[in-house]
Scaffold this active site. Structure first.
Site: not given
Ligand code: MIG
Length: 819
Positions: A409, A412, A492
């Site tokens: 995750d 980016e 999200d």
């Molecule tokens: O700042 O890991 O898109 O699926 O549950 C949020 C926590 C960070 C973003 C992801 C989301 C995930 C969440 N993450």
């Protein structure tokens, strides 16, 4: 002349200048030396254009401002693929391949590509190339009626015409149907509906590129980038399917995933403890919701530090993983890329990363440190091969604990406490990978590939740690070619009807962009869905490639059971159907690995006439070629809607009955039916001519189905199917441990004949018998195979004929005749 040609052939280029253009006799016979030419160059005062045919249908176009070409290297297209060359034939103003004619205007360097009959496929327009301070703009014609798809996860409608987009990977929490940019950069589109058929354009440029599909200037498709090379591929069809396959020949196909990744997956931010994970698992099992995966979001970690486990809440991860596995459940754990900046605290990822000099730097040479979940963090330089290897080894502990897959995750990359949401553009990478010349490079160049290289490091790490198992990685950010390493999801999203609709567009366009393993958070990440919205989401999600329920912190629970038994029953039914369809779905996945055909497709992928269907097709798609989902284009509305079915015939999946469509005036490609929404029914159709394999419902893909494999035959044109199966987990299939068996059927006057080809592959399947159902069958029948007669049962009301066959391993003919 002969001498010049020999020299040109040596350089593998037929250099086309204004003078040689004028001098070249039209239709000149090519000499053998000419046939070795693979492209052309043409120059004017702005720079030098080079067009090379990699294959008869794939051209690479590069432009060198001032005459110097940029380094020939790519994150997306491997060197051996770029090294392909097709034979060309010189022409007065360009060249031709066996499929295309390429012409360049010697003055403006405008490019045009036609097929061999002269039908226009793609052309520059206006001033084709302009340069501006390190960047460039290219201008392309947009013929009326041509439509544009792809561009990855971009928002908006299916068709990109009239919109403009920027490629800049962005943590887009709470994005809407018009937000741009969002998570991914896949600078590739497919143009469909033009005179010479479909083509694709892939701009292989990792900088902050942009595409304008006639938004700023009507009928002008402009694209460009503020930096990096002018380096793009034109991919001819003529069908959309051929373009997509060829795009994945360039950038790669997703390998066959572990079968469990095609099962239902339950997630939440976060299941907070060992006890909660067990509780969710127990409820899924007691409610008989087939499930393969439970996800561990960031709270399983110690202080949000990647590659740690909070021992208070997860005292024994290995035992948890083992117990879950015994119940047919795999665990996937998140491992974000930000490493806590924790010198002297005994945090191994920081210490070893620091020792190996693996982190990104500020321009002054100091380590770049910025806040994310763990607090002050450092960031691996995934553009270095050594750093990727170091990262891959960090998975050893979690892999040894039995964690089956990993979630990348925030890549980016997302940075907190800055309005840019990411790192400064001058943060220093030190590229040292693939065929790039090792060199320092600014984040501005590598931002868009950072997430892909993060997921690549994870994928390759897992390959190293478990050489015989198929890795499963989920990434949020990525670039063209990222499909080789990871599946993805749409980030999200929100619990709104709008996002339910957006999901279909995003997943279909991701599939056309080479990224077939994609899903959206079922139920929406932010906010809370109404019971009806959540039910619809499970129902539709069951037919999307990655089927994962996920929701944010402080939102209502969204597991299948939350709205009571009636909603649960409908949701369970959808999930069960996915499991019944696993033999078909898995076959489509295997097809993707070979061909690049997406799992989830726009209807026009296999039925080109559907491109001009006079129905709202925004919620219609196929799964493989044979199944078509036609949800309401206004899923929130109780009103009836039209569905356009490609001509050729369809069956209702749920009843097995033939569907009678109404002809549409002035359109011979599709027929119309009317659907009235009912919550418990997702309209689903099977192509006439399908042989559909299914299995008894199991509670996970780890469970061996009990009973025969079922084979439903929907008589119609081009009647065929295929069985593909393997162990679902290892690479054994690459060494022959698979099963493949093509099946055909032919409708004749006296009945139906089914031909099973002999099997290839050494795998022994779980089934011993086939339960065959022939649909649209009225009356009594005699069924014979290998000279023996088989007892068949007539199902009058369902207009079906049923019989059971011993598994025809060596192939067989089944003859069904009317009595
Ligand atoms: O700042 O890991 O898109 O699926 O549950 C949020 C926590 C960070 C973003 C992801 C989301 C995930 C969440 N993450």
């Amino acid at each position: 002349m002969a001498m010049i040609h020999a020299a040109l052939a040596l350089a593998f280029l037929f250099i086309l200048t204004a003078t040689s253009l004028a001098a070249a006799p039209a239709g000149a016979q090519q000499s053998p030396a000419n046939e070795e030419a693979v492209g052309i160059e043409a120059a004017n005062s702005v720079g030098r254009l080079r067009v090379i045919a990699l294959t008869p249908t794939v051209l690479r176009v590069r432009f060198a401002p001032g005459g110097e070409f940029a380094e020939d290297a790519s994150w997306a297209v491997p060197a051996n693929v770029r090294a392909q060359r097709a034979a060309i034939t010189r022409r007065s103003n360009g060249f031709s391949t066996s499929a295309l004619q390429v012409a360049v205007d010697p003055r403006t360097l405008a490019l045009s590509v036609t097929d061999r009959q002269g039908k226009l496929i793609h052309a520059d327009t206006g001033v084709p190339i302009t340069l501006e301070a390190g960047g460039f703009t290219l201008r392309k014609a947009m013929p009326a009626g041509e439509r544009y798809f792809g561009m990855g996860d971009k928002t908006g409608p299916h068709d990109r015409r009239g919109a403009s987009f920027v490629n800049w990977n962005t943590d887009a929490y709470g994005y809407g149907a018009a937000t741009d940019p969002i998570y991914k950069s896949i600078p590739f589109f497919v143009a469909a509906g033009g005179q010479g058929g479909a083509y694709g354009l892939f701009l292989d440029n990792s900088h902050r590129s942009w595409f304008d599909f006639g938004h700023r200037q009507e009928n002008v498709l402009a694209l460009g980038s503020p930096g990096g090379p002018i380096d793009y591929y034109l991919i001819a069809g003529p069908t959309v399917a051929e373009v997509v396959r060829r795009y994945t020949d360039l950038t790669g196909k997703a390998p066959l995933p572990p079968r469990w990744a095609l099962g239902f997956q339950q997630s939440r931010y976060s299941y907070m403890s060992d006890a909660e994970v067990r509780e969710i698992a127990a409820r899924l099992r007691s409610d008989r919701v087939p499930t393969d995966v439970l996800w561990l979001d960031i709270d399983y970690q110690d202080r949000n530090r990647p590659f740690t486990v909070n021992r208070q809440t997860f005292p024994d991860m290995r035992r948890l993983a083992r117990d879950m596995r015994a119940d047919g459940l795999k665990l996937v754990a998140i491992t974000d890329l930000h490493i806590a900046h924790a010198p002297g605290e005994g945090y191994a990822p920081y210490d070893s990363g620091r020792a190996g000099d693996h982190f990104l730097k500020n321009p002054d040479g100091s380590t770049y440190v910025a806040p994310v979940w763990p607090g002050p963090s450092v960031f691996p330089d995934f553009t270095r091969a050594v750093t990727r290897r170091w990262w891959g080894d960090l998975y050893k502990g979690l892999v040894d604990d039995g964690i089956a897959g990993f979630w990348n995750d925030m890549n980016e990359p997302a940075i907190f406490e800055t309005p840019t949401k990411t790192m400064p553009l001058d943060t220093v990478h030190r590229i040292d990978a693939d065929d790039f010349r090792p060199r320092p490079a600014p984040h501005a160049e590598l931002h868009n590939v950072y997430g892909m290289e993060n997921s690549r490091a994870t994928f390759e790490g897992l390959q190293g740690l478990r050489p015989n198992l198929r890795p499963f990685v989920l990434t949020r950010a990525t670039y063209a070619g990222g499909q080789r390493y990871a599946a993805t999801w749409t980030g999200d999203n929100n619990a709104t009807w709008d996002h339910l609709k957006l999901m279909v567009q995003q997943l279909v366009n991701l599939g056309l962009s080479g990224f077939t393993y994609a899903g959206a958070d079922i139920g929406g990440f932010t906010g809370g869905p109404s019971p009806e919205l959540l039910t619809r989401w499970y129902q539709l999600g069951a037919f999307t490639p990655v089927f994962r329920s996920h929701a944010a912190k402080n939102t209502p629970r969204a597991e299948p059971w939350v709205d009571g038994p009636e909603h649960l029953a409908i949701r369970r039914r959808a999930i069960e159907e996915r499991y019944r369809l696993m033999p078909y779905l898995y076959g489509v996945a295997e097809q993707h690995a070979r061909t690049g055909d997406p799992v989830m497709r726009p209807v026009f992928y296999d039925y080109p006439g559907a491109l001009a269907a006079p129905c709202d097709t925004s919620m219609t798609f196929t799964v493989g070629r044979e199944l078509m989902v036609a949800a309401s284009p206004r899923p929130e509305s109780p009103q009836a809607y039209d569905v356009c079915l490609p001509v050729g015939g369809w069956y209702d999946y749920w009843t097995g009955e033939r569907v009678r469509g109404q002809p549409i005036e002035g359109n011979t490609a599709v027929e119309r039916i009317v659907e009235t929404p009912r919550l418990e029914r997702l309209p689903l159709f099977v192509r006439a001519g399908t042989i559909l394999p299914r299995q008894p419902v199991t509670q996970s893909t780890a469970e061996k189905p009990r009973g025969p494999l079922s084979l439903d035959i929907y008589p119609g044109p081009d009647c065929r199917g295929e069985l593909y199966w393997d162990d679902g987990e290892t690479l054994g299939y690459r060494r022959g441990a698979f099963l493949r068996q093509p099946i055909r059927c032919a409708v004749g006057e006296s009945g139906l004949q089914i031909s099973f080809a002999p099997r290839t592959g050494s795998l022994k399947p779980w089934w011993r018998e086939l339960a065959v159902t022939v649909h649209d069958w009225g009356g009594a029948a005699e069924v014979r195979t290998n000279g023996r007669s088989v007892t068949a049962e007539e199902d009058g009301p369902a207009r079906a004929l049923r019989f059971t066959l011993p598994d025809p391993r060596r192939g067989t003919e089944v003859v069904i005749s009317r009595r």
